[in-house]
Motif scaffolding. Structure first.
Motif, PDB file in Angstrom:
ATOM      1  N   ASP A 160      -2.760   0.360  -0.673  1.00  0.00           N
ATOM      2  CA  ASP A 160      -1.861   1.212  -1.460  1.00  0.00           C
ATOM      3  C   ASP A 160      -2.453   1.515  -2.829  1.00  0.00           C
ATOM      4  O   ASP A 160      -2.205   2.582  -3.401  1.00  0.00           O
ATOM      5  N   LYS A 161      -3.240   0.569  -3.351  1.00  0.00           N
ATOM      6  CA  LYS A 161      -3.880   0.737  -4.647  1.00  0.00           C
ATOM      7  C   LYS A 161      -5.394   0.645  -4.441  1.00  0.00           C
ATOM      8  O   LYS A 161      -5.879  -0.357  -3.908  1.00  0.00           O
ATOM      9  N   LYS A 183      -4.817  10.283  -3.720  1.00  0.00           N
ATOM     10  CA  LYS A 183      -3.490  10.380  -4.329  1.00  0.00           C
ATOM     11  C   LYS A 183      -2.522  11.122  -3.416  1.00  0.00           C
ATOM     12  O   LYS A 183      -1.335  10.759  -3.320  1.00  0.00           O
ATOM     13  N   LYS A 187      -1.707   6.983  -2.511  1.00  0.00           N
ATOM     14  CA  LYS A 187      -2.369   5.807  -3.062  1.00  0.00           C
ATOM     15  C   LYS A 187      -2.469   5.883  -4.589  1.00  0.00           C
ATOM     16  O   LYS A 187      -2.691   6.955  -5.153  1.00  0.00           O
ATOM     17  N   GLU A 188      -2.327   4.741  -5.219  1.00  0.00           N
ATOM     18  CA  GLU A 188      -2.564   4.626  -6.658  1.00  0.00           C
ATOM     19  C   GLU A 188      -4.056   4.413  -6.869  1.00  0.00           C
ATOM     20  O   GLU A 188      -4.683   3.628  -6.141  1.00  0.00           O
ATOM     21  N   GLU A 190      -7.345   3.533  -9.393  1.00  0.00           N
ATOM     22  CA  GLU A 190      -7.920   3.010 -10.633  1.00  0.00           C
ATOM     23  C   GLU A 190      -9.416   3.285 -10.612  1.00  0.00           C
ATOM     24  O   GLU A 190     -10.014   3.435  -9.542  1.00  0.00           O
TER      25      GLU A 190
END
Length: 260
Positions: A160-161, A183, A187-188, A190
């Motif tokens: 998910d991230k 995205k 999904k997040e 970084e």
């Protein structure tokens, strides 16, 4: 901790890589000249001195294994096309980082068998840190006498991230699209940045989940870190075909790829 892999003495290989790093740091600590090769890529005295150390070790200890190095004269494909086993060397990966003096450059040595990187050492002289990968044996981050095993992580598409290796401020349109697609899938995202082949090592370590490299690289830029990634259970695949990067091609330029 293991002492040999694929017929190679690891303590000797690590020591030679460290020695190359030491002569590179001697240049790093003082003023140095920068030349430019025919393709406008920078070259310093450190590239050449590091290369000399590695060539002496590899030719002396393994005279039967041929070598491709960024700093050696290009070997014609007709001569190397039937090589089943060879060394692939980049004595100073991240020359631009070296010139900027940000510390994010590495010494890269890989053993290639039948087009696959099976053994790789990535050494960062400024932190005295090794990443070592031996396919079939394991991958480690080595600091002093401490060997930390690198173990396979979940694939980025299942998360998910997602931590993406890329510079937030220097995203190419292709990488921007890659991030937008993540995205759009909910999904997040970084970002994590690093220099040279350390980018592949971030994924091998599990500090990042994926590294989309949609820009030019050469085989010697990726071979050692590719071996580390493979040994850690990761893949380095062509963006276009989805197949693993192959080595000792007629043209040593890599396709765009994804470390996942």
């Amino acid at each position: 901790m293991i002492s040999t892999a694929h017929g190679i003495s690891l303590p000797e290989l690590l020591a030679a890589t460290r020695q190359a790093g030491e002569v590179i740091l001697e240049v790093y600590a003082r003023d140095f000249e920068v030349e430019y090769k025919g393709d406008d890529s920078p070259l310093t005295e450190a590239d050449q001195k590091g290369n000399a150390v590695l060539m002496e070790f590899l030719r002396g200890s393994y005279p039967e294994i041929p070598i491709i190095s960024e700093e050696n004269k290009t070997i014609d494909y007709s001569e190397r096309k039937d090589w089943e086993r060879f060394w692939l060397v980049d004595p100073l990966d991240g020359t631009k980082e070296f010139i900027k003096k940000n510390g994010e450059f590495t010494v890269n040595v890989a053993l290639i068998e039948n087009g696959v990187p099976v053994l790789g050492v990535v050494y960062r002289p400024t932190t005295e840190t090794f990443h070592l990968g031996a396919v079939g044996e394991g991958a480690w981050r080595i600091e002093g006498d401490s060997w930390t095993l690198l173990e396979s992580q979940a694939h980025y598409q299942t998360l998910d991230k997602v931590t993406v290796v890329a510079s937030r401020s220097h995203l190419t349109p292709e990488v921007e699209q890659f991030v937008e697609d993540l995205k759009s899938a909910g999904k997040e995202v970084e970002f994590l940045s690093a220099g040279s082949s350390l980018k592949l090592c971030l994924v091998a370590e599990g500090k990042a989940d994926v590294y989309p490299r949609f820009g030019p690289t050469m085989e010697w830029d990726t071979g050692a870190a590719h071996a580390v990634a493979l040994a850690a259970g990761r893949q380095v695949n062509s963006r276009e075909t989805g197949k693993a990067l192959a080595y000792n091609k007629e043209n040593l330029l890599n396709p765009y790829f994804i470390v996942e």
